[in-house]
Design a protein around this motif. Structure first.
Motif, PDB file in Angstrom:
ATOM      1  N   UNK A 376      -5.581  46.389  18.156  1.00 46.28           N
ATOM      2  CA  UNK A 376      -4.818  46.136  19.388  1.00 46.28           C
ATOM      3  C   UNK A 376      -3.369  46.532  19.109  1.00 46.28           C
ATOM      4  N   UNK A 377      -2.893  47.557  19.772  1.00 46.87           N
ATOM      5  CA  UNK A 377      -1.566  48.090  19.479  1.00 46.87           C
ATOM      6  C   UNK A 377      -0.471  47.185  20.049  1.00 46.87           C
ATOM      7  N   UNK A 378       0.648  47.153  19.362  1.00 45.22           N
ATOM      8  CA  UNK A 378       1.802  46.378  19.806  1.00 45.22           C
ATOM      9  C   UNK A 378       3.067  47.051  19.294  1.00 45.22           C
ATOM     10  N   UNK A 379       4.188  46.713  19.917  1.00 43.24           N
ATOM     11  CA  UNK A 379       5.481  47.206  19.445  1.00 43.24           C
ATOM     12  C   UNK A 379       6.086  46.150  18.539  1.00 43.24           C
ATOM     13  N   UNK A 380       6.530  46.569  17.366  1.00 38.64           N
ATOM     14  CA  UNK A 380       7.123  45.658  16.383  1.00 38.64           C
ATOM     15  C   UNK A 380       8.612  45.508  16.680  1.00 38.64           C
ATOM     16  N   UNK A 381       9.000  44.314  17.115  1.00 34.87           N
ATOM     17  CA  UNK A 381      10.400  44.070  17.434  1.00 34.87           C
ATOM     18  C   UNK A 381      10.970  42.875  16.698  1.00 34.87           C
ATOM     19  N   UNK A 382      10.493  42.634  15.478  1.00 36.45           N
ATOM     20  CA  UNK A 382      10.916  41.450  14.721  1.00 36.45           C
ATOM     21  C   UNK A 382      12.194  41.726  13.938  1.00 36.45           C
ATOM     22  N   UNK A 383      13.271  42.000  14.676  1.00 30.65           N
ATOM     23  CA  UNK A 383      14.565  42.192  14.025  1.00 30.65           C
ATOM     24  C   UNK A 383      15.637  41.493  14.855  1.00 30.65           C
ATOM     25  N   UNK A 384      16.686  41.069  14.172  1.00 30.69           N
ATOM     26  CA  UNK A 384      17.785  40.360  14.826  1.00 30.69           C
ATOM     27  C   UNK A 384      19.101  41.014  14.438  1.00 30.69           C
ATOM     28  N   UNK A 385      20.196  40.520  15.015  1.00 34.65           N
ATOM     29  CA  UNK A 385      21.514  41.129  14.793  1.00 34.65           C
ATOM     30  C   UNK A 385      21.954  41.101  13.334  1.00 34.65           C
ATOM     31  N   UNK A 386      21.458  40.166  12.547  1.00 37.18           N
ATOM     32  CA  UNK A 386      21.891  40.095  11.150  1.00 37.18           C
ATOM     33  C   UNK A 386      20.818  40.569  10.175  1.00 37.18           C
ATOM     34  N   UNK A 387      19.757  41.210  10.701  1.00 34.96           N
ATOM     35  CA  UNK A 387      18.709  41.770   9.852  1.00 34.96           C
ATOM     36  C   UNK A 387      19.289  42.969   9.089  1.00 34.96           C
ATOM     37  N   UNK A 388      19.210  42.926   7.759  1.00 33.47           N
ATOM     38  CA  UNK A 388      19.869  43.925   6.917  1.00 33.47           C
ATOM     39  C   UNK A 388      19.412  45.354   7.231  1.00 33.47           C
ATOM     40  N   UNK A 389      18.112  45.573   7.339  1.00 30.28           N
ATOM     41  CA  UNK A 389      17.605  46.926   7.587  1.00 30.28           C
ATOM     42  C   UNK A 389      17.887  47.390   9.012  1.00 30.28           C
ATOM     43  N   UNK A 390      17.838  46.460   9.947  1.00 26.77           N
ATOM     44  CA  UNK A 390      18.164  46.795  11.340  1.00 26.77           C
ATOM     45  C   UNK A 390      19.638  47.187  11.461  1.00 26.77           C
ATOM     46  N   UNK A 395      24.005  51.402  11.698  1.00 27.54           N
ATOM     47  CA  UNK A 395      25.187  51.942  11.019  1.00 27.54           C
ATOM     48  C   UNK A 395      25.000  53.421  10.678  1.00 27.54           C
ATOM     49  N   UNK A 396      23.788  53.781  10.243  1.00 26.23           N
ATOM     50  CA  UNK A 396      23.508  55.188   9.948  1.00 26.23           C
ATOM     51  C   UNK A 396      23.636  56.044  11.214  1.00 26.23           C
ATOM     52  N   UNK A 397      23.134  55.500  12.320  1.00 20.43           N
ATOM     53  CA  UNK A 397      23.251  56.214  13.599  1.00 20.43           C
ATOM     54  C   UNK A 397      24.719  56.390  13.976  1.00 20.43           C
ATOM     55  N   UNK A 398      25.514  55.345  13.782  1.00 26.39           N
ATOM     56  CA  UNK A 398      26.936  55.404  14.110  1.00 26.39           C
ATOM     57  C   UNK A 398      27.642  56.449  13.252  1.00 26.39           C
ATOM     58  N   UNK A 470      27.506  47.559  17.818  1.00 23.15           N
ATOM     59  CA  UNK A 470      27.078  46.217  18.231  1.00 23.15           C
ATOM     60  C   UNK A 470      25.628  45.942  17.845  1.00 23.15           C
ATOM     61  N   UNK A 471      25.016  46.847  17.051  1.00 19.60           N
ATOM     62  CA  UNK A 471      23.598  46.723  16.684  1.00 19.60           C
ATOM     63  C   UNK A 471      22.746  46.527  17.936  1.00 19.60           C
ATOM     64  N   UNK A 472      22.995  47.374  18.942  1.00 18.61           N
ATOM     65  CA  UNK A 472      22.437  47.146  20.265  1.00 18.61           C
ATOM     66  C   UNK A 472      21.158  47.881  20.609  1.00 18.61           C
ATOM     67  N   UNK A 473      20.535  48.564  19.638  1.00 20.21           N
ATOM     68  CA  UNK A 473      19.306  49.302  19.961  1.00 20.21           C
ATOM     69  C   UNK A 473      18.192  48.372  20.445  1.00 20.21           C
ATOM     70  N   UNK A 474      18.213  47.128  19.998  1.00 19.94           N
ATOM     71  CA  UNK A 474      17.159  46.184  20.402  1.00 19.94           C
ATOM     72  C   UNK A 474      17.140  45.951  21.908  1.00 19.94           C
ATOM     73  N   UNK A 475      18.257  46.210  22.587  1.00 22.06           N
ATOM     74  CA  UNK A 475      18.310  45.991  24.028  1.00 22.06           C
ATOM     75  C   UNK A 475      17.416  46.960  24.806  1.00 22.06           C
ATOM     76  N   UNK A 476      16.861  47.953  24.124  1.00 21.13           N
ATOM     77  CA  UNK A 476      16.010  48.938  24.804  1.00 21.13           C
ATOM     78  C   UNK A 476      14.527  48.693  24.553  1.00 21.13           C
ATOM     79  N   UNK A 477      14.216  47.523  23.968  1.00 19.84           N
ATOM     80  CA  UNK A 477      12.812  47.165  23.718  1.00 19.84           C
ATOM     81  C   UNK A 477      12.029  47.099  25.028  1.00 19.84           C
TER      82      UNK A 477
END
Length: 587
Positions: A376-390, A395-398, A470-477
């Protein structure tokens, strides 16, 4: 003089909602608007702006400054204003040209705008503000690695200040902001680099030290509207204080119960503090439109708010019956989540289902393993504003975006394509998190040329920079193709789905040990009794719970299991979360 035509138009548009119309037609020059999720805040805000323009409370659109915490919210407001106000004002203010628009921005975007124009008074590097590389100054060791010439003492000045902002140490920030700014100006700006906090702190310095510039902005923006005010941090609050004058019209909009960014610096109790300091007239929206056709959800929403208003002895008139499922173990709960999600999607093909958890861990890992086993497919969105890899991905994108800007400062589809290619070449790890973030990056950049195509090139640069800073990519989930999204509650803030399932509603999970369970002192039954000692902790966790519940447009479902997988993979017996036993909630 007010225009009767627009008054009638707005009364019809708002279906006679007394509180919304009270806000729209209020002549008070200082307003605090308590705006819960789903109560029509954005529509009221747009109509308020339109009426203020039509009735000459704001003589020209450029005299209004609208600010907000998140970049995504700012540009959503900008889109709503651009699309809706012209039709509301049709026949009343035809002299407004299409270029004569109000400024809508997030705090950092506005601060960057000030520094681009007048930052040369501080340092010549600020003239090319958009092309300065942004760095994270939260860690002394990382700072010294990324800036080889930076001494340990100076790196510590930056990281200590960053920590003080995050933990809202107001005394430390006030006493050390000059030292922080001086270090940035002498050690960092000459390298064409600027720390994220310095964008705000240097804007504050400019307005504080230069009376002419401060007076100019105070006179230019006769009306200042702030949305998401509960998420304001100490530096943003200082910036507002330099923009406010005795003659300013002030409109602050927010909801104390949606303050969940305390861990990254949101000032506690800011709405009530500001109500007194700025002498604001408070109006609270009182009609929930999101759940207007769902009686039980309406009652649940209301009862959570009653528990927040008086945590020790809430006033409850009706009890909400919620849909709750209890299982013997995590695997059985996972099977329920799979079956429930698939059934909802089959029954409502145009809908999406969000599964929201308090935090990552072995329990949600077990749930995801079952989803994978059942394909059963799902989108993985388990990241928050202080998640190191997120944070690192943003930052790399910036970094790569600024490098592309230095070559050509025009935002084009070709540039966006180059940015995606550079990030994919740079981040070779193809784990589930990276794949999700690549997906979000592509969605975000496509929106720049569709939903936000009306923006000027300068505004597009600001949107992209602010999103990454602003680590804002999550807003497009909410725009991903997947029908099932698994996310943290913090990652879902500002987003909505038709159906929300909240699993792991057990002690030490939601709330967790650090949030409330470690200090509650209520014994093993998890029948919480709120005392003054734990009230603040309770309210912080209740805010997260409320945000989770109000991500649903139609219905929210709860589940739990009698056992829990701890950090060492041990199976531990657990009780049902105290939040499902709050006054006014019936399972």
């Amino acid at each position: 003089m007010s225009n009767p035509t627009i008054e009638e138009k707005l009364k019809q548009s708002h279906f006679g909602d007394k509180k919304q119309l009270e806000i729209i037609f209020s002549r008070a020059n200082r307003l605090l608007i308590e705006a819960p999720a789903g109560y029509g805040k954005t529509k009221t805000m747009v109509s308020k702006i339109a009426y203020m323009l039509a009735s000459n409370q704001i003589p020209y659109p450029k005299r209004l400054l609208a600010l907000t915490f998140s970049v995504n919210a700012a540009f959503k407001i900008k889109k709503d204003v651009t699309q809706n106000i012209p039709s509301i004002l049709d026949g009343t203010k035809s002299d407004f040209s299409i270029t004569d628009k109000m400024l809508v921005s997030n705090y950092h975007g506005f601060a960057r705008r000030i520094l681009k124009r007048y930052g040369y008074n501080i340092h010549a590097s600020l003239i090319e503000m958009d092309k300065l590389q942004s760095i994270d100054d939260s860690d002394t060791k990382n700072l010294m690695q990324s800036i080889s010439k930076l001494s340990y003492a100076n790196a510590e000045i930056l990281s200590n200040f960053n920590s003080a902002v995050k933990i809202v140490n107001i005394k430390y920030v006030k006493e050390n902001i000059e030292t922080y700014n001086r270090t940035v100006i002498t050690e960092i700006l000459p390298l064409k680099i600027i720390p994220y906090n310095a964008i705000l702190s240097l804007a504050c310095k400019l307005l504080k030290d230069n009376t002419v510039i401060r007076n100019f902005y105070q006179k230019l923006y006769t009306t200042i509207l702030v949305d998401e005010y509960q998420d304001t941090n100490i530096l943003s609050y200082q910036l507002l204080n330099y923009l406010f004058s005795d003659n300013s019209n002030i409109i602050l909009m927010g909801d104390t119960l949606q303050r969940i960014y305390g861990f990254i610096g949101a000032v506690p109790n800011l709405l009530s503090i500001s109500e007194k300091i700025f002498k604001l007239e408070k109006i609270q929206l009182d009609k929930n439109y999101r759940f207007q056709h769902n009686k039980e959800m309406l009652i649940l929403d209301n009862n959570i708010r009653r528990n927040a208003e008086n945590a020790i002895a809430p006033t409850i008139s009706k009890t909400a019956n919620i849909e709750f499922s209890l299982f013997g173990d995590q695997i059985a709960e996972a099977e329920y989540l799979i079956n429930k999600s698939v059934k909802l999607i089959n029954d409502f093909p145009d809908s999406k289902v969000a599964i929201l958890v308090k935090q990552r861990g072995n329990n949600i890992n077990a749930i995801m393993e079952e989803f994978n086993k059942k394909t059963v497919t799902f989108f993985y969105g388990l990241f928050t504003d202080d998640d190191q890899n997120y944070v690192k991905f943003n930052r790399e994108c910036l970094f790569e975006f600024i490098e592309l800007l230095r070559v050509k400062d025009q935002v084009t589809k070709k540039m966006a394509s180059n940015l995606i290619s550079k990030i994919k070449a740079k981040i070779t790890n193809r784990d589930i998190l990276a794949l999700s973030l690549f997906n979000l990056l592509e969605i975000f950049l496509s929106k720049v040329f569709s939903d936000f195509s009306f923006l000027s090139n300068e505004d597009k640069i600001s949107l992209i920079k602010d999103t990454f800073e602003h680590n804002g990519l999550k807003q497009y989930v909410e725009f991903v193709d997947a029908k099932i999204i698994i996310s943290t509650v913090h990652g879902s803030k500002g987003l909505e789905w038709d159906f929300v399932i909240i699993p792991d509603m057990e002690a030490f999970s939601f709330p967790n040990y650090f949030g409330l369970c470690g200090v509650c002192g209520c014994g093993s039954n998890c029948n919480l009794v709120v005392t003054k000692k734990i009230e603040n902790k309770f309210l912080e966790e209740l805010s997260v719970f409320y945000v989770a519940v109000t991500r649903a447009r139609k219905q929210v479902y709860f589940s739990a299991s009698k056992t829990q997988i701890d950090a060492r993979n041990n199976i531990i017996k657990r009780n049902i979360s105290c939040f499902l036993k709050l006054p006014g909630i019936h399972l």
